[in-house]
Design a protein around this motif. Structure first.
Motif, short mmCIF file in Angstrom:
data_model
loop_
_atom_site.label_atom_id
_atom_site.label_comp_id
_atom_site.label_asym_id
_atom_site.label_seq_id
_atom_site.Cartn_x
_atom_site.Cartn_y
_atom_site.Cartn_z
N LEU A 1 0.84 -1.19 0.00
CA LEU A 1 0.00 0.00 0.00
C LEU A 1 0.88 1.24 0.00
CD1 LEU A 1 -2.71 -1.01 2.62
CD2 LEU A 1 -2.97 -0.93 0.15
N SER A 2 0.51 2.22 -0.78
CA SER A 2 1.30 3.45 -0.83
C SER A 2 1.15 4.21 0.48
CB SER A 2 0.83 4.34 -1.99
OG SER A 2 -0.45 4.89 -1.70
N PRO A 3 2.21 4.89 0.93
CA PRO A 3 2.13 5.66 2.18
C PRO A 3 1.00 6.68 2.14
CG PRO A 3 4.41 5.45 1.48
CD PRO A 3 3.57 4.90 0.36
N VAL B 1 -2.20 7.12 4.70
CA VAL B 1 -2.50 8.39 5.36
C VAL B 1 -3.96 8.77 5.14
CG1 VAL B 1 -2.06 10.87 5.33
CG2 VAL B 1 -0.14 9.26 5.31
N ASP B 2 -4.44 8.61 3.91
CA ASP B 2 -5.80 9.02 3.57
C ASP B 2 -6.87 8.09 4.13
OD1 ASP B 2 -4.73 11.13 2.18
OD2 ASP B 2 -4.85 10.15 0.21
#
Length: 441
Positions: A135-137, A141-142
């Motif tokens: 998963l992208s950082p 965050v979102d």
């Protein structure tokens, strides 16, 4: 999500207002006699007994009589749900698929999907770490880091992952999510593709679990429980439309589904073998995994087939489903041969996911020598843990055969494995830390 076996609350009647009435234990014959005398509690218990034994029509009759007798009074809270399930069971019993079951094995509920020995071209079933590592950082965050339910299904090329997890809203149900790797190596998503609201038309209740995508990339099997399932989890099928959306799921019926939990269904077209897992006819905390011969064309038993309930519930045994004189050795030998080919040609040394969607499959992929050494130590520890788990399973089998002297050893090993799992996670994190500074993600 922690899976729990669906347990029938026999002899305990919960009324709508929350009060509890306990009915003395009785046989089905005793319940029939008491119900015939107008005992409404016995009518309800008779309905439950009939439902559990696949006598769905008697269950419906008993519930109808109960509701008539209780008109204007407080009824047990689960009457309407039980009636819906009994009616669904009666309709399913009219179209039980004629399937040849090869064999079965009982396994722990935790990690049972490891027994689905799919050939690599059909994808793999694994734990949730592979998702959370790619998963992208910014997505985390979102949306927050999801609590990924195992198993995660990964396609042969590793470019698509499917799993279940809670959504990012306040509803109590969960969803099937999908990650797809783009041509540049980055990941698109995750995207919510299906939830229990679509399955049962109930946005607040229900759960989905254990997706399995066929190699055609279109046909999706998964488990779901809610207002439209026969018992706990049932197996459903859906197909992807041309625009990428999935159509309204359909319950695949009996014998795959039952008043118990039916967790995972998968077909290996290359090997010509299917698997499904259920906790019917199993000891608590265990599941039975059946291997069967899949068919392109569904053929159902005639509704007047003798012993149909036993064939639908599988209480009649595996051999009752087999063709006279059938020999499945050639199918199983072919599966072994395909796995040997997989090991020689397809199988990577391992799959280790790093941030940014990168998945390493051999020690040669590591650019940092220190990370490479840490990975080798990690792999050795994983192998040792695998041996420890097998020895623990052997001890559990010995205990179930009556060797009570191994109880403390089992408890000690279970505690040790929990500590091992925590240590393995820490080691994997150290591998990632050592390598990420070497690559540009």
């Amino acid at each position: 999500m922690t899976l729990k076996p669906y347990i029938q609350k026999t002899f305990l009647l919960v009324l709508a207002a929350g009060s509890v009435f306990t009915l003395p234990a009785m046989t089905r014959e005793e319940a029939q006699k008491a119900a015939a005398k107008g005992n409404t509690a016995a009518m309800l218990e008779l309905a439950r007994m009939a439902y559990d034994s696949y006598d769905f029509e008697q269950a419906v009759d008993a519930l109808d009589t109960y509701r008539t007798k209780m008109r204007g009074k407080e009824m047990a809270a689960d009457v309407e749900t039980l009636l819906e399930r009994a009616e669904l069971g009666a309709s399913m019993l009219d179209r039980v698929e004629k399937v040849q079951i090869i064999d079965s094995i009982e396994a722990d509920l935790d990690g049972f999907y490891d027994y689905f020995s799919l050939t690599l071209p059909c994808g793999t079933l694994t734990d949730g770490d592979i998702v959370t590592r790619v998963l992208s950082p910014q997505w985390v965050v979102d949306h927050g880091k999801p609590e990924v339910d195992a198993p995660v299904f990964v396609t042969e090329d590793g470019d698509v992952m499917l799993w279940t997890a809670k959504g990012n809203n306040e509803s109590t149900n969960n969803s099937i999510w999908m990650l797809e790797r783009l041509a540049d190596g980055t990941w698109d998503g995750p995207t919510e593709i299906l939830n229990s609201g679509k399955v049962f038309d109930d946005a607040e209740g229900g759960e989905v679990f254990a997706p399995f995508l066929m190699s055609d990339g279109v046909t999706l099997y998964f488990a779901a429980k809610g207002s439209g399932s026969l018992g706990g989890y049932d197996v459903f099928i859906t197909r992807r439309d041309e625009d990428g959306t999935f159509l309204q799921p359909q319950n695949i019926g009996m014998p795959y589904n039952s008043p118990a939990n039916d967790y995972l269904f998968a077909i290996d077209e290359l090997a010509g073998i299917g698997w499904w897992a259920t906790d019917r006819n199993s000891t608590p905390g265990k599941v039975t995994i059946y291997r069967f011969v899949p068919s392109d064309l569904r053929v159902n038993y005639s509704p007047d087939t003798p012993g149909l309930a036993g064939l639908a519930s599988l209480s009649a045994g595996v051999t009752a489903t087999q063709e006279p004189g059938a020999d499945y050795k050639a199918i199983l030998d072919n599966l072994d041969r395909l796995h040997t080919t997989d090991d020689a040609i397809y199988a990577p040394d391992f799959r280790f996911a790093l941030p940014g969607g990168v998945v390493y499959t051999s020690l040669d992929d590591f650019r940092n020598p220190g990370a490479r050494r840490l990975m080798q130590t990690y792999l050795d520890s994983v192998d040792k843990a695998s041996i420890d788990r097998q020895e623990l399973e052997d001890l559990r089998r010995s205990y179930h055969r009556g060797n009570l002297a191994v109880k403390q050893e089992i408890l000690n090993r279970e505690k040790a494995l929990l500590e091992t799992d925590a240590r393995l996670q820490s080691m994997a994190n150290e591998v990632v830390k050592a390598e990420v500074g070497t690559r540009a993600y």
